[in-house]
Design a protein around this motif. Structure first.
Motif, PDB file in Angstrom:
ATOM      1  N   PHE A  83      80.697  92.184 -36.704  1.00 10.50           N
ATOM      2  CA  PHE A  83      79.676  90.586 -37.195  1.00 10.50           C
ATOM      3  C   PHE A  83      78.991  89.990 -35.709  1.00 10.50           C
ATOM      4  CE2 PHE A  83      82.697  90.063 -40.190  1.00 10.50           C
ATOM      5  CZ  PHE A  83      81.611  89.902 -41.544  1.00 10.50           C
ATOM      6  N   GLU A  84      79.269  90.584 -34.511  1.00  9.07           N
ATOM      7  CA  GLU A  84      79.262  89.644 -33.343  1.00  9.07           C
ATOM      8  C   GLU A  84      77.545  90.953 -32.785  1.00  9.07           C
ATOM      9  OE1 GLU A  84      81.054  89.608 -30.205  1.00  9.07           O
ATOM     10  OE2 GLU A  84      79.494  88.240 -28.766  1.00  9.07           O
ATOM     11  N   THR A  88      75.990  94.562 -40.233  1.00  6.63           N
ATOM     12  CA  THR A  88      77.025  94.322 -41.778  1.00  6.63           C
ATOM     13  C   THR A  88      76.101  94.864 -42.646  1.00  6.63           C
ATOM     14  OG1 THR A  88      75.245  92.309 -41.830  1.00  6.63           O
ATOM     15  CG2 THR A  88      77.125  91.614 -40.480  1.00  6.63           C
ATOM     16  N   GLU A  90      75.342  93.783 -47.359  1.00  5.32           N
ATOM     17  CA  GLU A  90      75.810  93.155 -48.105  1.00  5.32           C
ATOM     18  C   GLU A  90      75.742  93.870 -49.056  1.00  5.32           C
ATOM     19  OE1 GLU A  90      72.701  90.539 -48.174  1.00  5.32           O
ATOM     20  OE2 GLU A  90      72.557  90.036 -46.151  1.00  5.32           O
ATOM     21  N   ASP A  92      77.193  93.916 -53.153  1.00  3.06           N
ATOM     22  CA  ASP A  92      77.281  92.847 -54.550  1.00  3.06           C
ATOM     23  C   ASP A  92      77.434  91.114 -53.852  1.00  3.06           C
ATOM     24  OD1 ASP A  92      77.598  94.073 -56.624  1.00  3.06           O
ATOM     25  OD2 ASP A  92      79.460  94.200 -56.922  1.00  3.06           O
ATOM     26  N   GLY A  93      76.712  91.218 -53.080  1.00  2.52           N
ATOM     27  CA  GLY A  93      76.205  89.822 -52.582  1.00  2.52           C
ATOM     28  C   GLY A  93      76.904  89.292 -51.130  1.00  2.52           C
ATOM     29  N   TRP A  94      78.690  90.139 -51.042  1.00  4.23           N
ATOM     30  CA  TRP A  94      79.528  90.004 -49.791  1.00  4.23           C
ATOM     31  C   TRP A  94      78.141  90.730 -48.416  1.00  4.23           C
ATOM     32  CZ3 TRP A  94      83.444  86.976 -50.509  1.00  4.23           C
ATOM     33  CH2 TRP A  94      83.745  86.564 -51.477  1.00  4.23           C
ATOM     34  N   ILE A  95      78.335  89.357 -47.810  1.00  4.65           N
ATOM     35  CA  ILE A  95      77.920  89.636 -45.944  1.00  4.65           C
ATOM     36  C   ILE A  95      79.385  90.606 -45.398  1.00  4.65           C
ATOM     37  CG2 ILE A  95      77.201  89.989 -44.110  1.00  4.65           C
ATOM     38  CD1 ILE A  95      75.491  87.357 -45.624  1.00  4.65           C
ATOM     39  N   LEU A  96      79.452  91.622 -45.167  1.00  3.79           N
ATOM     40  CA  LEU A  96      80.868  92.366 -44.294  1.00  3.79           C
ATOM     41  C   LEU A  96      80.397  92.914 -43.908  1.00  3.79           C
ATOM     42  CD1 LEU A  96      82.500  93.807 -47.993  1.00  3.79           C
ATOM     43  CD2 LEU A  96      82.677  91.738 -47.044  1.00  3.79           C
TER      44      LEU A  96
ATOM     45  N   MET B 380      84.053  85.451 -59.836  1.00  5.40           N
ATOM     46  CA  MET B 380      82.858  85.937 -59.220  1.00  5.40           C
ATOM     47  C   MET B 380      81.729  86.461 -60.189  1.00  5.40           C
ATOM     48  SD  MET B 380      82.925  85.358 -56.215  1.00  5.40           S
ATOM     49  CE  MET B 380      81.467  86.031 -55.106  1.00  5.40           C
ATOM     50  N   MET B 384      78.254  84.967 -60.588  1.00  8.15           N
ATOM     51  CA  MET B 384      76.937  85.805 -60.211  1.00  8.15           C
ATOM     52  C   MET B 384      76.466  85.958 -61.487  1.00  8.15           C
ATOM     53  SD  MET B 384      78.426  89.406 -58.731  1.00  8.15           S
ATOM     54  CE  MET B 384      79.043  89.145 -57.204  1.00  8.15           C
ATOM     55  N   PRO B 441      72.133  82.355 -44.968  1.00  7.07           N
ATOM     56  CA  PRO B 441      74.252  82.803 -45.290  1.00  7.07           C
ATOM     57  C   PRO B 441      74.010  83.788 -44.102  1.00  7.07           C
ATOM     58  CG  PRO B 441      72.744  82.920 -46.560  1.00  7.07           C
ATOM     59  CD  PRO B 441      71.241  81.935 -45.977  1.00  7.07           C
ATOM     60  N   ARG B 442      73.383  84.430 -44.431  1.00  4.86           N
ATOM     61  CA  ARG B 442      72.992  85.390 -42.768  1.00  4.86           C
ATOM     62  C   ARG B 442      73.822  85.129 -41.365  1.00  4.86           C
ATOM     63  NH1 ARG B 442      69.904  86.696 -47.623  1.00  4.86           N
ATOM     64  NH2 ARG B 442      70.820  88.157 -48.456  1.00  4.86           N
ATOM     65  N   ALA B 445      77.337  83.925 -42.025  1.00  2.00           N
ATOM     66  CA  ALA B 445      78.451  85.075 -41.815  1.00  2.00           C
ATOM     67  C   ALA B 445      78.847  85.455 -40.640  1.00  2.00           C
ATOM     68  CB  ALA B 445      77.491  86.611 -42.818  1.00  2.00           C
ATOM     69  N   ARG B 446      77.298  86.144 -39.660  1.00  2.00           N
ATOM     70  CA  ARG B 446      78.012  86.555 -38.596  1.00  2.00           C
ATOM     71  C   ARG B 446      78.856  85.417 -37.691  1.00  2.00           C
ATOM     72  NH1 ARG B 446      76.824  85.902 -32.960  1.00  2.00           N
ATOM     73  NH2 ARG B 446      76.246  88.075 -32.017  1.00  2.00           N
ATOM     74  N   ARG B 455      84.397  85.298 -44.691  1.00  2.00           N
ATOM     75  CA  ARG B 455      83.308  86.394 -45.417  1.00  2.00           C
ATOM     76  C   ARG B 455      82.211  84.818 -46.517  1.00  2.00           C
ATOM     77  NH1 ARG B 455      85.275  88.372 -42.033  1.00  2.00           N
ATOM     78  NH2 ARG B 455      85.763  89.885 -41.752  1.00  2.00           N
ATOM     79  N   VAL B 456      81.745  85.350 -46.061  1.00  2.97           N
ATOM     80  CA  VAL B 456      80.728  84.635 -47.509  1.00  2.97           C
ATOM     81  C   VAL B 456      79.330  85.416 -48.030  1.00  2.97           C
ATOM     82  CG1 VAL B 456      77.779  83.868 -47.071  1.00  2.97           C
ATOM     83  CG2 VAL B 456      79.410  82.935 -45.257  1.00  2.97           C
ATOM     84  N   HIS B 457      80.144  85.311 -49.604  1.00  2.00           N
ATOM     85  CA  HIS B 457      78.790  85.417 -50.410  1.00  2.00           C
ATOM     86  C   HIS B 457      77.353  84.902 -50.851  1.00  2.00           C
ATOM     87  CE1 HIS B 457      78.064  86.097 -54.662  1.00  2.00           C
ATOM     88  NE2 HIS B 457      78.915  87.817 -54.275  1.00  2.00           N
ATOM     89  N   VAL B 458      76.565  85.749 -50.632  1.00  2.00           N
ATOM     90  CA  VAL B 458      75.237  84.356 -50.785  1.00  2.00           C
ATOM     91  C   VAL B 458      75.139  84.991 -52.708  1.00  2.00           C
ATOM     92  CG1 VAL B 458      72.684  85.304 -50.468  1.00  2.00           C
ATOM     93  CG2 VAL B 458      74.473  86.437 -48.729  1.00  2.00           C
ATOM     94  N   ASP B 463      70.091  87.050 -53.099  1.00  5.26           N
ATOM     95  CA  ASP B 463      70.699  88.287 -52.444  1.00  5.26           C
ATOM     96  C   ASP B 463      69.101  88.934 -52.365  1.00  5.26           C
ATOM     97  OD1 ASP B 463      71.629  91.187 -53.382  1.00  5.26           O
ATOM     98  OD2 ASP B 463      72.925  90.287 -53.081  1.00  5.26           O
ATOM     99  N   GLU B 464      69.610  90.169 -51.357  1.00  7.39           N
ATOM    100  CA  GLU B 464      68.723  91.123 -51.258  1.00  7.39           C
ATOM    101  C   GLU B 464      67.643  91.430 -52.257  1.00  7.39           C
ATOM    102  OE1 GLU B 464      70.121  93.723 -48.161  1.00  7.39           O
ATOM    103  OE2 GLU B 464      69.341  92.473 -47.017  1.00  7.39           O
TER     104      GLU B 464
END
Lengths: 113, 547
Positions: A83-84, A88, A90, A92-96, B380, B384, B441-442, B445-446, B455-458, B463-464
């Protein structure tokens, strides 16, 4: 989606014990569930599974692995660093973190044999 | 003195030094500043109390556009134009929420990537008036930084200031300016407040360089002219433009509009949910940390005798805004959908119970939660499909709208009860506004990921993969803040604005504008505090000029 950063493992190499136990511990940590399989399918996209597995192991394998706790700690630290450093993804909408996405997918591949 | 236009008998003309049109936050503040001065002041206002036929004068029409099927959920701006602003003494402070927060130097700066940004005054010049404005608004000490944490037992997260910084709202009780300050004006010898007096026209002298009078009319048809040495138009972000545009009998484009800029650059704050947060600890902990609160350390110097409520918020850092070529945006956590006995909260509880000895640290068990996302997949899926989750704090954003020349207020074909054209709203957004939302959100999330907070769900609309759907007209999915701004923007160059740095019309030497219509950019800050600060600045300037 590619595994960015493959080939940047530092030496020394993981011990034989670590290499052998890593799949077992990872599968224990990552549940076998429809959600994980869904994330994995999206993440691996249409990459060659063997190549993905090889590169992901190169990134994720710790130097020493004595317990499940070791692996959890190792992956947590790697995730925070991802993350730093902006590694990352994306899904399904999750930013992992890339580590999380790699872990989910690698565990799924291990189960598929 | 208070009076009604209809009570003035045959009087057709009222003379004074200064005529203020509009008794909202700006108009009342300026009138109060004139108390005890040698200047005679007449403040004209539509009504002393709420009056439905008067309120209906604010109804407006809206530009219709072809809608995309996926964008049906947005607000119909015109339908709420008469509800979002209040047309009686006290103006829109009669229903404001009391949110106070100042603009920052970055908000006022010219940004190369944001066309038409940049105020013609330095932030320090505005900042000089903020502390007094803060007191008038009824908020606490003029402190909006991390020192506020010290007044409570809460702690901040160690965010990287290149990405996320904490900002703070302070809350006014909220002050209703008419109720709070009406008696000051009523008892002042040099202030006359004239109700039932709707400004319907600005009369220019034949040379068009100065105003001759303001025509006012009651709903029952009584009319009068207010003649003054100087005039201040302080009717709000839509009405200021409407009055200037409709005063078109001497100059066909209206007053102050030789460059065609009156009514353009109409801006508002943009509200929407940008995602949700899966927290590594119980959600209520972070919700409590970022909830509204009052100082709980009474001995702290900033707590004050009557502690003022404040709320920490997450904001995109200035560096991040510059990197992303995006505007300012803040996020508040909302937990109103949280149901502690259901969904993933059960997972939190289970982990807590099994690992009681180590649950004090963030992130220890995030992987457990993350790898058990199945627990929440049903939710979820609903999320959505546009439903709110019931187990994760929601990330609710307030974003800056960038200046947009095509976003504007014009005159409608429809007319109000006084025979005047209604305001016609054509609210338009831009790619910059989309970037402003999408960055947040980005960024969160960082930082949440780096610190192990969660953790963030956009939200699907950011969404991209889905974002292209909204590119053409994503205003439909957004809720406006109803902070109407920018329609008589301030500039140093007459080609780029309606008023100069002193808030005086470039075209007319004796008309000034007060209120958020002069804001060249709006940041994400609720406007009332800045409206009052600018009103104080204008009052100080005019006292010297008219002395």
């Amino acid at each position: 989606m590619s595994v960015i950063g493959a080939g940047h493992r530092s030496i020394p190499a993981p011990s034989r014990h670590t290499v052998l136990r890593f799949p077992e511990y990872l599968c224990e940590l990552v549940p076998d569930s429809p959600g994980v399989r869904r994330f994995s399918a999206i993440y691996i996209d249409n990459q060659d599974p063997k190549k993905f597995r090889r590169e992901a192991e190169g990134i994720l394998l710790p130097i020493e692995l004595r317990s499940l706790g070791d692996l959890r700690q190792h992956l947590s630290a790697r995730s925070a660093a991802d993350f730093e450093q902006g590694r990352t993804v994306e899904l399904d909408g999750w930013i992992l973190s890339q580590t999380e996405a790699d872990s989910l997918t690698l565990a799924t591949l291990y189960r598929m044999g | 003195m208070f009076a009604n236009l209809s009570d003035l008998g045959e009087t057709k003309q009222i003379s004074c030094d200064l005529c203020i049109v509009g008794g909202g936050a700006a108009g009342i503040t300026i009138a109060r500043e004139m108390i005890g001065s040698p200047l005679s002041v007449c403040l004209v206002e539509s009504a002393e109390e709420y009056h439905q036929p008067t309120q209906d004068l604010y109804q407006a029409t809206q530009q219709s556009r072809k809608r995309s099927r996926s964008l049906e959920t947005g607000v119909h701006y015109g339908a709420t134009a008469h509800l979002s602003r209040i047309r009686h003494f006290g103006g829109t402070t009669n229903h404001w929420g009391g949110y106070c927060i100042p603009l920052t130097p970055h908000d006022l700066a010219k940004k190369d990537w944001m066309p038409d940004s940049g105020w013609p005054i330095e932030w320090e010049e505005l900042n000089a008036f903020y502390p007094r404005a803060q007191a008038i608004c009824g908020a606490g000490p003029f402190v909006y930084d991390e020192r506020l944490w010290d007044t409570t037992s809460r702690k901040s997260y160690a965010f990287d200031p290149d990405y996320i910084v904490n900002r703070f709202f302070q809350f006014s009780p909220p002050i209703r300016f008419g109720d709070k300050y009406g008696d000051d004006l009523k008892s002042a010898a040099n202030i006359n407040v004239l109700f039932d007096a709707n400004a319907v026209k600005i009369g220019l002298q034949s040379n068009t360089k100065s105003a001759d009078h303001i025509a006012v009319r009651s709903l029952k048809g009584k009319t009068a002219h207010i003649r003054a040495r100087h005039y201040i138009i302080a009717c709000g972000g839509m009405e200021n433009a409407r009055l200037l545009l409709d005063s078109n009998d001497v100059t066909s484009d209206g007053v102050g509009n030789s460059r065609g800029l009156v009514g353009r650059y109409f801006m508002d704050h943009l509200y929407d949910t940008i995602g949700a947060l899966l927290v590594s600890e119980r959600p209520q902990k972070i919700l409590d940390q970022y909830a509204e609160t009052v100082p709980d350390k009474p001995s702290h110097p900033l707590a004050g005798k009557e502690p003022t409520m404040f709320q920490p918020i997450f904001s995109a850092s200035e560096a991040a805004q510059n990197r992303n070529k995006a505007g300012g945006v803040i996020v508040m956590l909302r937990g109103e959908w949280a149901r502690p006995d259901e969904g993933i909260d059960a997972v939190y509880q289970a982990i807590h119970d099994q690992n009681r000895e180590v649950t004090g640290e963030y992130g220890d068990h995030l992987l457990d939660i993350l790898f058990n996302l199945d627990t929440s997949l049903t939710e979820m899926k609903s999320y959505m499909q546009g439903k709110h989750p019931d187990h994760m704090p929601v990330l609710f954003a307030i974003a800056e709208q960038a200046p947009n020349r095509d976003s504007r207020i014009t005159l409608s074909d429809q007319r109000d009860a006084l025979g005047r054209p209604r305001a016609h709203i054509d609210w338009q957004l831009s790619e910059t506004d989309l970037r402003t939302f999408a960055q947040m959100p980005r960024l969160l999330a960082r930082e949440f990921g780096r610190l192990g907070i969660g953790r963030v769900h956009v939200s699907p609309w950011l969404d991209e993969d889905a974002i292209y759907l909204y590119r053409k007209d994503f205003s439909r999915v957004l809720e406006p803040g109803r902070h109407h701004s920018g329609t008589t923007r301030m500039a140093s160059d007459p080609a780029k604005g309606v008023v100069n740095a002193e808030c005086r019309l470039f075209d007319v030497e004796n008309i000034s504008i007060a209120g958020s219509s002069v804001f060249p950019t709006i940041g994400y800050a609720n406007p009332t505090l800045t409206i009052v600060a600018l009103a104080l600045r204008l009052a100080e300037h005019l006292k010297k000029q008219l002395a």
